[in-house]
Design an enzyme around this catalytic site. Structure first.
Site, PDB file in Angstrom:
ATOM      1  N   HIS A  68       0.827  -1.211   0.000  1.00  0.00           N
ATOM      2  CA  HIS A  68       0.000   0.000   0.000  1.00  0.00           C
ATOM      3  C   HIS A  68       0.863   1.264   0.000  1.00  0.00           C
ATOM      4  O   HIS A  68       1.268   1.736   1.062  1.00  0.00           O
ATOM      5  CB  HIS A  68      -0.895  -0.004   1.236  1.00  0.00           C
ATOM      6  CG  HIS A  68      -1.800  -1.199   1.316  1.00  0.00           C
ATOM      7  ND1 HIS A  68      -1.357  -2.446   1.695  1.00  0.00           N
ATOM      8  CD2 HIS A  68      -3.126  -1.332   1.049  1.00  0.00           C
ATOM      9  CE1 HIS A  68      -2.371  -3.304   1.670  1.00  0.00           C
ATOM     10  NE2 HIS A  68      -3.460  -2.651   1.278  1.00  0.00           N
ATOM     11  N   HIS A 104      -4.209   3.202  -3.358  1.00  0.00           N
ATOM     12  CA  HIS A 104      -4.361   2.694  -1.985  1.00  0.00           C
ATOM     13  C   HIS A 104      -3.556   1.408  -1.779  1.00  0.00           C
ATOM     14  O   HIS A 104      -2.751   1.323  -0.862  1.00  0.00           O
ATOM     15  CB  HIS A 104      -5.844   2.443  -1.674  1.00  0.00           C
ATOM     16  CG  HIS A 104      -6.060   1.453  -0.575  1.00  0.00           C
ATOM     17  ND1 HIS A 104      -6.083   1.809   0.750  1.00  0.00           N
ATOM     18  CD2 HIS A 104      -6.215   0.091  -0.594  1.00  0.00           C
ATOM     19  CE1 HIS A 104      -6.257   0.725   1.492  1.00  0.00           C
ATOM     20  NE2 HIS A 104      -6.342  -0.329   0.698  1.00  0.00           N
ATOM     21  N   GLU A 152     -19.246  -4.409  23.441  1.00  0.00           N
ATOM     22  CA  GLU A 152     -18.406  -5.606  23.531  1.00  0.00           C
ATOM     23  C   GLU A 152     -17.163  -5.511  22.658  1.00  0.00           C
ATOM     24  O   GLU A 152     -16.067  -5.908  23.056  1.00  0.00           O
ATOM     25  CB  GLU A 152     -19.204  -6.856  23.128  1.00  0.00           C
ATOM     26  CG  GLU A 152     -20.338  -7.222  24.081  1.00  0.00           C
ATOM     27  CD  GLU A 152     -21.613  -6.438  23.802  1.00  0.00           C
ATOM     28  OE1 GLU A 152     -21.650  -5.654  22.825  1.00  0.00           O
ATOM     29  OE2 GLU A 152     -22.583  -6.593  24.577  1.00  0.00           O
ATOM     30  N   HIS A 200     -30.046 -15.725  23.280  1.00  0.00           N
ATOM     31  CA  HIS A 200     -29.024 -15.599  24.318  1.00  0.00           C
ATOM     32  C   HIS A 200     -28.291 -16.907  24.602  1.00  0.00           C
ATOM     33  O   HIS A 200     -27.409 -16.950  25.445  1.00  0.00           O
ATOM     34  CB  HIS A 200     -29.656 -15.085  25.618  1.00  0.00           C
ATOM     35  CG  HIS A 200     -29.977 -13.625  25.591  1.00  0.00           C
ATOM     36  ND1 HIS A 200     -30.707 -13.059  24.566  1.00  0.00           N
ATOM     37  CD2 HIS A 200     -29.641 -12.621  26.435  1.00  0.00           C
ATOM     38  CE1 HIS A 200     -30.818 -11.754  24.799  1.00  0.00           C
ATOM     39  NE2 HIS A 200     -30.177 -11.461  25.913  1.00  0.00           N
TER      40      HIS A 200
HETATM   41  C1  LIG Z   1     -12.141  -4.705   9.223  1.00  0.00           C
HETATM   42  C2  LIG Z   1     -11.543  -4.484   7.883  1.00  0.00           C
HETATM   43  N1  LIG Z   1     -12.346  -4.478   6.810  1.00  0.00           N
HETATM   44  C3  LIG Z   1     -11.821  -4.335   5.574  1.00  0.00           C
HETATM   45  C4  LIG Z   1     -10.483  -4.193   5.405  1.00  0.00           C
HETATM   46  C5  LIG Z   1      -9.889  -4.061   4.016  1.00  0.00           C
HETATM   47  N2  LIG Z   1      -9.413  -2.697   3.833  1.00  0.00           N
HETATM   48  C6  LIG Z   1      -8.126  -2.374   3.963  1.00  0.00           C
HETATM   49  S1  LIG Z   1      -7.879  -0.718   3.869  1.00  0.00           S
HETATM   50  C7  LIG Z   1      -9.520  -0.439   3.598  1.00  0.00           C
HETATM   51  C8  LIG Z   1     -10.074   0.944   3.468  1.00  0.00           C
HETATM   52  C9  LIG Z   1      -9.131   1.899   2.925  1.00  0.00           C
HETATM   53  O1  LIG Z   1      -9.521   3.202   3.207  1.00  0.00           O
HETATM   54  P1  LIG Z   1      -8.778   4.066   4.274  1.00  0.00           P
HETATM   55  O2  LIG Z   1      -8.907   3.424   5.589  1.00  0.00           O
HETATM   56  O3  LIG Z   1      -9.277   5.430   4.128  1.00  0.00           O
HETATM   57  O4  LIG Z   1      -7.258   3.958   3.864  1.00  0.00           O
HETATM   58  P2  LIG Z   1      -6.559   4.712   2.657  1.00  0.00           P
HETATM   59  O5  LIG Z   1      -7.049   4.073   1.401  1.00  0.00           O
HETATM   60  O6  LIG Z   1      -6.922   6.128   2.745  1.00  0.00           O
HETATM   61  O7  LIG Z   1      -5.118   4.436   2.870  1.00  0.00           O
HETATM   62  C10 LIG Z   1     -10.218  -1.620   3.590  1.00  0.00           C
HETATM   63  C11 LIG Z   1     -11.676  -1.718   3.353  1.00  0.00           C
HETATM   64  C12 LIG Z   1      -9.677  -4.193   6.558  1.00  0.00           C
HETATM   65  N3  LIG Z   1      -8.359  -4.079   6.502  1.00  0.00           N
HETATM   66  N4  LIG Z   1     -10.233  -4.322   7.787  1.00  0.00           N
END
Ligand SMILES: Cc1ncc(C[n+]2csc(CCOP(=O)(O)OP(=O)(O)O)c2C)c(N)n1
Ligand SMILES: [Mg+2]
Length: 662
Positions: free
Chosen positions: A31, A265, A412, A474
Site C-alpha cells: 500500500h 491505496h 463488547e 441468548h
Molecule cells: C475490518 C476491515 N475491513 C476491511 C479491510 C480491508 N481494507 C483495507 S484498507 C480499507 C479501506 C481503505 O480506506 P482508508 O482506511 O481510508 O485507507 P486509505 O485508502 O486512505 O489508505 C479496507 C476496506 C480491513 N483491513 N479491515
C-alpha cells in the site's frame, strides 16, 4: 500541489515516502498511498513529540504509537528503520516476504518498536484507548509528587476506514466519557478508501461526531504543512481533559501520478509511476538509499530519546529509595511477575453448596483482587450477571483513574480491543466479560489477542442453553467450538468451582489470551482436590471404575455432572465406565502422547462425549466409533433444565449412547 524547498525535514519525509514506495514496488504488493500522504504527520510526530528510545524499544514509560491503519505498514517500517530501531534495510527490502520482520500488516514485536498488530480496521483505535486507560491506571497508583513513573501519551494514526468501523465509535465514545486527555489521534483524512471517494459511503461530519463524544478536535487543512501539524499536536497535548482527534487533510498517493485516487491505496506504483514520483520529489537516489543528513537527523532524535530514558531511570532510582515497596511492586508488575504468596488469598470451595461457575469466578476474582492490585477489568454492562465486579475496587472514571472496575458500557467489541490494549501496554492484568453468546460481538478483538499472544482474559458466562428463559437469542450453540477453532486462544470450560479457580490461576500465569466459559446455573462442587494440577493438563480422569473401563464418557462444564450421573447408573448395571473431565481441548492437546493415552487409552474405543453445544470437532476425541451428544440447532425459551432435556442433553441420552456403542 505545492513545491517545497529541500530542507532536512523534507528530505527525511521524502525518505520515508520513497523507502515505503520502493519496498512496495519490490514486493510487488502493498500500500503506497498512505505513506505518500501521511509521512509528514508521522515524521512530525515521531521526531518532535514521540517520547521513545530506539535503543530500548520496551522502555516502560515510552509513548505508545499505534498505526491503526495497518495497511500503511511500509511507512512504519521506514520510520523504524530510520529511527535506529535495528530494523535493517535488508528487512525493508524483504517487505511482505516469508518470515521477514516486515510482514504485510504490522504484527506485534515482528520488529522492535512495533507495538501492536493492526490491519483489521478499527482495532488499533480501540487498543490505543486501552493503552491510555492503562497509563492512567498505573499513573494514579504509582506517581508521587516529583516522582512520576508513568507519564506518557498514546498516539495513533487512524484512517477513514478506521473511523467508519463500529469498534472505533464504541471506543471513541468511552474514551470521551473517561476524559482520556493523553490520547492523541491523527486522522489521515484523505477522502479516499478502496472503492473510491468517501463521498460514496462516509459523509458525516466526523469532527462534530467526535465533539459529541467529548473529544477535542482540530483540523489541519494541508497535510504537508509541518508547522500546522506541529501546532495542532501541541494543542492536543495541552488539552488535559479530553482525548484529541486531529483531522489532517492529506492526499493519498501524494506526489505520484495516481494521487487522490483509490488505485494508489493498495497497488504498487510500478516502474512508470515510480519514476514519475521520483521526479516529483526530485529523488535521484537508487531505491533504499537515503540522502545525507537524514540518518543524522533521526540519530539526534534517538539520542534525545536515550537522554529522556536516562532521566526516567534517575526518577526510578530516587523512587526506589523513597518508596522501596511500591517500587518493587511496580517493577514486578511491569515485568509481568506475580507477587510472592498470591495464591494464599484464593478461596476454598470444598464442601460448598452447589454454586455456578460464574459465581465461583466472581469469588475468585475478588480474592485475587486483594493479592493482585493490578487486576482490573469489567464487563459490557453485565457485571452483576457475569460476577466480575471487584467489591470495593472503585469505578474507573474520569475523576478516579485508580478504580478497578471498568464499565465498558454495552460495547463488547471495543471492550475486546481495549482489554487487548491494556494487556499489551503492560503492568496490569486486564479482563473483560459478557455472555458467551455475545463473544461474537467481540470476535475480531479476540482474534487479534490470539494473533499477538496478548495476556487478555475474557470471561464468558451463561455458557449454554442451560441459561434458560432468555431463549435462543441468548443461548450459545456454536460458540465453544468456534472459539476452539481459533489458533492461539485457550478456551477453558470448568465443571465446578474448583476447576474455575484453577482456570483463573492458570490464566494468570499464561502468556496469551484465555477465554473462560462459565455457567449461569448452579453446579455441585466436585471433590477434586487435585483440580489445579489436573486442569493444567486440559483433561483428566475425574472418576474411574475399579475394573478396566468398557467405555469413556468425556464431558466439559455443566455436562460433567450429567456424565457422573450416567456413570452411576451404568455402574449399577455392571457396566464399568470412566468419566473424563475435559475443561480445555487446547491444554489437553499440549500434553505428551503418554499422558493423553493414559486419560483416553487407545484400546478403549467406546467413547461418548457430551457438551451442550455444537457437536463439530468432538470426533477427534471420541474417534470414528464414538458418539457425540450435543446441540446442533438453536435452543428455546424455557427454564434451563427443560431446554437441556428438550435438546437431548440428559444422563439418559448418555446412558443410551454408551449402551448402543457397547
Ligand atoms: C475490518 C476491515 N475491513 C476491511 C479491510 C480491508 N481494507 C483495507 S484498507 C480499507 C479501506 C481503505 O480506506 P482508508 O482506511 O481510508 O485507507 P486509505 O485508502 O486512505 O489508505 C479496507 C476496506 C480491513 N483491513 N479491515
Ligand atoms: Mg482514506
Amino acid at each position: 500541489m505545492t513545491k517545497r524547498k529541500p530542507d532536512v525535514d523534507q528530505l527525511c519525509i521524502d525518505s520515508i515516502r520513497m523507502l515505503a514506495v520502493d519496498a512496495v514496488d519490490r514486493a510487488r504488493s502493498g500500500h503506497p498511498g498512505l505513506p505518500l500522504g501521511a509521512s509528514p504527520m508521522a515524521y512530525v510526530l515521531w521526531t518532535k513529540f514521540l517520547k521513545h528510545n530506539p535503543k530500548d524499544p520496551l522502555w516502560f514509560d515510552r509513548d505508545r504509537f499505534v498505526l491503526s491503519a495497518g495497511h500503511g505498514s511500509a511507512m512504519l517500517y521506514a520510520l523504524l528503520h530510520l529511527s535506529g530501531y535495528g530494523l535493517a534495510v535488508e528487512e525493508v527490502k524483504n517487505f511482505r516476504q516469508y518470515e521477514s520482520q516486515t510482514p504485510g500488516h504490522p504484527e506485534r514485536a515482528c520488529a522492535p518498536g512495533v507495538e501492536t498488530t493492526t490491519g483489521p480496521l478499527g482495532q488499533g483505535f480501540g487498543m490505543g484507548v486501552g493503552m491510555a486507560i492503562a497509563e492512567r491506571f498505573m499513573a494514579s497508583r504509582y506517581n508521587r509528587p516529583g516522582a512520576e513513573l508513568i507519564d506518557h501519551f498514546t498516539y495513533a494514526i487512524v484512517s477513514d476506514g478506521d473511523l467508519m468501523e463500529g469498534v472505533s465509535s464504541e471506543a471513541a465514545s468511552i474514551a470521551g466519557h473517561l476524559g482520556l486527555g493523553k490520547l492523541v489521534y491523527l486522522y489521515d483524512d484523505n477522502h479516499i478508501s478502496i472503492e473510491g471517494s468517501t463521498e460514496l459511503a462516509f459523509t458525516e461530519d466526523v469532527l462534530r461526531r467526535f465533539e459529541a463524544y467529548g473529544w477535542h478536535t482540530q483540523r489541519v487543512k494541508d497535510g504537508n504543512d509541518l508547522g500546522a501539524i506541529e501546532g495542532a499536536i501541541k494543542k492536543a497535548r495541552a488539552e488535559k481533559k479530553r482525548p484529541s482527534l486531529i483531522a489532517v487533510r492529506t492526499h493519498i498517493g501524494f506526489g505520484s501520478p495516481k494521487h487522490d485516487t483509490a488505485s494508489v491505496h493498495g497497488e504498487p506504483l510500478g516502474p512508470d509511476a515510480n519514476k514519475a514520483t521520483r521526479e516529483f520529489f526530485k529523488w535521484r537516489l537508487p531505491p533504499f538509499e537515503v540522502p545525507e543528513g537524514v540518518r543524522e537527523r533521526f540519530a539526534l532524535v534517538a539520542e534525545e530519546g536515550g537522554r529522556r530514558e536516562e532521566e526516567w531511570r534517575q526518577v526510578l532510582a530516587r523512587y526506589r529509595e523513597r518508596y522501596p515497596q511500591d517500587a518493587a511492586r511496580f517493577e514486578a508488575e511491569i515485568a509481568g511477575r506475580l507477587p510472592g504468596g498470591w495464591e494464599e488469598a484464593l478461596p476454598r470451595f470444598e464442601g460448598s453448596k452447589p454454586i455456578s461457575t460464574r459465581a465461583a469466578s466472581g469469588k475468585t476474582i475478588n480474592a485475587l483482587a486483594k493479592a493482585l492490585p493490578n487486576l482490573i477489568g469489567g464487563s459490557a454492562d453485565l457485571g452483576p450477571s457475569t460476577k466480575t465486579l471487584i467489591d470495593g475496587g472503585g469505578d474507573f472514571e474520569a475523576d478516579n483513574f485508580s478504580g478497578r472496575n471498568l464499565h465498558f458500557g454495552v460495547r463488547e467489541h471495543a471492550m475486546g480491543s481495549i482489554v487487548n490494549g491494556m494487556a499489551i501496554h503492560g503492568g496490569l492484568i486486564p479482563y473483560g466479560s459478557t455472555f458467551l453468546v455475545f463473544s461474537d460481538y467481540m470476535r475480531p478483538a479476540i482474534r487479534i489477542a490470539a494473533l499477538m499472544s496478548a495476556h487478555s482474559i475474557f470471561v464468558f458466562t451463561h455458557d449454554s442453553v442451560g441459561l434458560g428463559e432468555d431463549g435462543p437469542t441468548h443461548q450459545p450453540i456454536e460458540h465453544l467450538v468456534s472459539l476452539r477453532a481459533m489458533p492461539g486462544l485457550v478456551l477453558i470450560r470448568p465443571a465446578d468451582a474448583n476447576e474455575t479457580l484453577s482456570a483463573w490461576c492458570w490464566a494468570l500465569a499464561h502468556d496469551g489470551p484465555v477465554a473462560l466459559a462459565l455457567s449461569r446455573q448452579n453446579l455441585p462442587v466436585l471433590d477434586s482436590g487435585a483440580a489445579s494440577d489436573c486442569l493444567k493438563k486440559g483433561a483428566y480422569v475425574l472418576s474411574d471404575c475399579e475394573r478396566e473401563p468398557q467405555a469413556i464418557i468425556i464431558a466439559t462444564g455443566s455436562e460433567v455432572h450429567l456424565a457422573l450421573e450416567a456413570q452411576g447408573w451404568l455402574l449399577s448395571e455392571d457396566i464399568p465406565v470412566r468419566v473424563v473431565s475435559m475443561p480445555s481441548w487446547e491444554l489437553f492437546e499440549a500434553q505428551d502422547q503418554a499422558y493423553r493415552d493414559s486419560v483416553l487409552p487407545p484400546r478403549i474405543k467406546a467413547r461418548v462425549a457430551v457438551e451442550a453445544g455444537a457437536t463439530v470437532g468432538w470426533h477427534r476425541w471420541v474417534g470414528d466409533c464414538g458418539r457425540v451428544i450435543g446441540i446442533d440447532r438453536f435452543g428455546a425459551s424455557a427454564p434451563g433444565e427443560i431446554v437441556m432435556e428438550k435438546r437431548g442433553i440428559t444422563a439418559d441420552a448418555v446412558i443410551k449412547a454408551v449402551k448402543e456403542i457397547l
